[in-house]
Design a protein around this motif. Structure first.
Motif, PDB file in Angstrom:
ATOM      1  N   HIS A  34       0.824  -1.207   0.000  1.00 19.09           N
ATOM      2  CA  HIS A  34       0.000   0.000   0.000  1.00 19.09           C
ATOM      3  C   HIS A  34       0.862   1.262   0.000  1.00 19.09           C
ATOM      4  N   ASP A  86      -7.547  -1.936  -1.605  1.00 15.89           N
ATOM      5  CA  ASP A  86      -8.471  -2.906  -1.027  1.00 15.89           C
ATOM      6  C   ASP A  86      -9.873  -2.475  -1.425  1.00 15.89           C
ATOM      7  N   GLU A 125      -6.084 -12.764   0.333  1.00 19.72           N
ATOM      8  CA  GLU A 125      -6.808 -11.495   0.415  1.00 19.72           C
ATOM      9  C   GLU A 125      -7.448 -11.221  -0.947  1.00 19.72           C
ATOM     10  N   HIS A 141      -7.613  -7.550  -2.165  1.00 19.93           N
ATOM     11  CA  HIS A 141      -6.418  -6.709  -2.314  1.00 19.93           C
ATOM     12  C   HIS A 141      -5.898  -6.834  -3.744  1.00 19.93           C
TER      13      HIS A 141
HETATM   14 ZN   LIG Z   1      -4.501  -4.411   0.962  1.00 17.65          ZN
END
Ligand SMILES: [Zn+2]
Length: 253
Positions: free
Chosen positions: A154, A161, A211, A214
């Motif tokens: 990030h 996200d 994830e 993401h």
């Molecule tokens: Zn993330």
């Protein structure tokens, strides 16, 4: 085909052994490699992926769209900040902004209503995010779900996200993968130059639990090549180490 290459082919065909005396090409690159195999096995069509240049972008420069950031490869310098553009009020790195707009618009057209929940995070902000996870679940569990400062994608501005109001119970949860939005992202995000960075079954390589929300921008060219090759992680595609933090950094401090 250049006349130089044609001449070289003629030499090979004639069994000439003067190949190594061939002068460097005008741009200073080395002499052409032997072409006997290529000449004897002509291909009517280029093979997908064969011409892909894995060195086209840096995998260590944090401003590169191919940078690999993981628990073994922190961002250098640690206080790096990308050039920022705003997408729906969120900060993202400039190269990712247009493609992210396109992806969100396409999702809107599908009625998926994806929303950005997190995008660029500074070193200091990541410090506070990770500390909150540690306070909630302890160091070991926190490291499974949250990057230590300086180790988060990030911070490059290339990661986002996404959540969907239609299934709020699956925000930041593995079950996001089975929502319509999660399935659409897994199937379509590569078309916009993004990859689902932490896929199921890759924890040992990436260092993170899956994830499905993401996304990481890598550009359309690499995303298409990863889609074609089936390589599930950047680490495997570029043969870069990943996994957990180095032993000296790990531990329950
Ligand atoms: Zn993330």
């Amino acid at each position: 085909m250049g006349t130089k290459l044609l001449a070289a082919l003629a030499l090979v065909a004639a069994g000439a052994v003067a190949w190594y005396a061939a002068p460097p090409s005008s741009d200073g690159s080395a002499a052409l490699p032997p072409v006997a195999t290529r000449a004897s096995e002509p291909r009517a069509h280029p093979v997908p992926g064969q011409g892909f240049d894995r060195a086209a972008h840096s995998t260590t420069d944090p401003s590169s769209i191919w940078v690999i950031v993981n628990k073994s490869h922190p961002i250098e310098p640690s206080d790096f900040r990308p050039a920022i553009a705003l997408v729906r009020g969120y900060q993202v790195a400039v190269p990712a902004a247009g493609p992210l707009e396109d992806l969100l618009a396409a999702a809107d057209a599908e009625g998926l209503g994806l929303k950005i929940a997190s995008a660029f995070r500074s070193y200091d902000y990541q410090l506070s995010v990770h500390a909150a996870h540690v306070a909630e679940r302890g160091h070991v569990a926190a490291d499974q779900v949250s990057a230590r400062a300086g180790h988060s994608e990030h911070q490059t501005g290339l990661a986002v996200d996404l959540v969907t109001p239609a299934d709020p119970g699956c925000d930041f949860d593995a079950c996001f993968a089975d929502t319509p939005a999660g399935r659409w992202l897994a199937r379509e995000s590569w078309r916009f130059g993004f990859v689902v960075r932490y896929r199921a079954g890759t924890t040992a390589v990436t260092g993170y639990s899956p994830e499905p929300w993401h996304l990481r921008f890598v550009g359309r060219e690499l995303a298409a090549e990863l889609h074609r090759s089936g390589d599930p992680t950047l680490e495997e595609f570029f043969d870069v180490s990943g996994g957990d933090y180095p032993a000296a950094e790990a531990g329950d401090d």
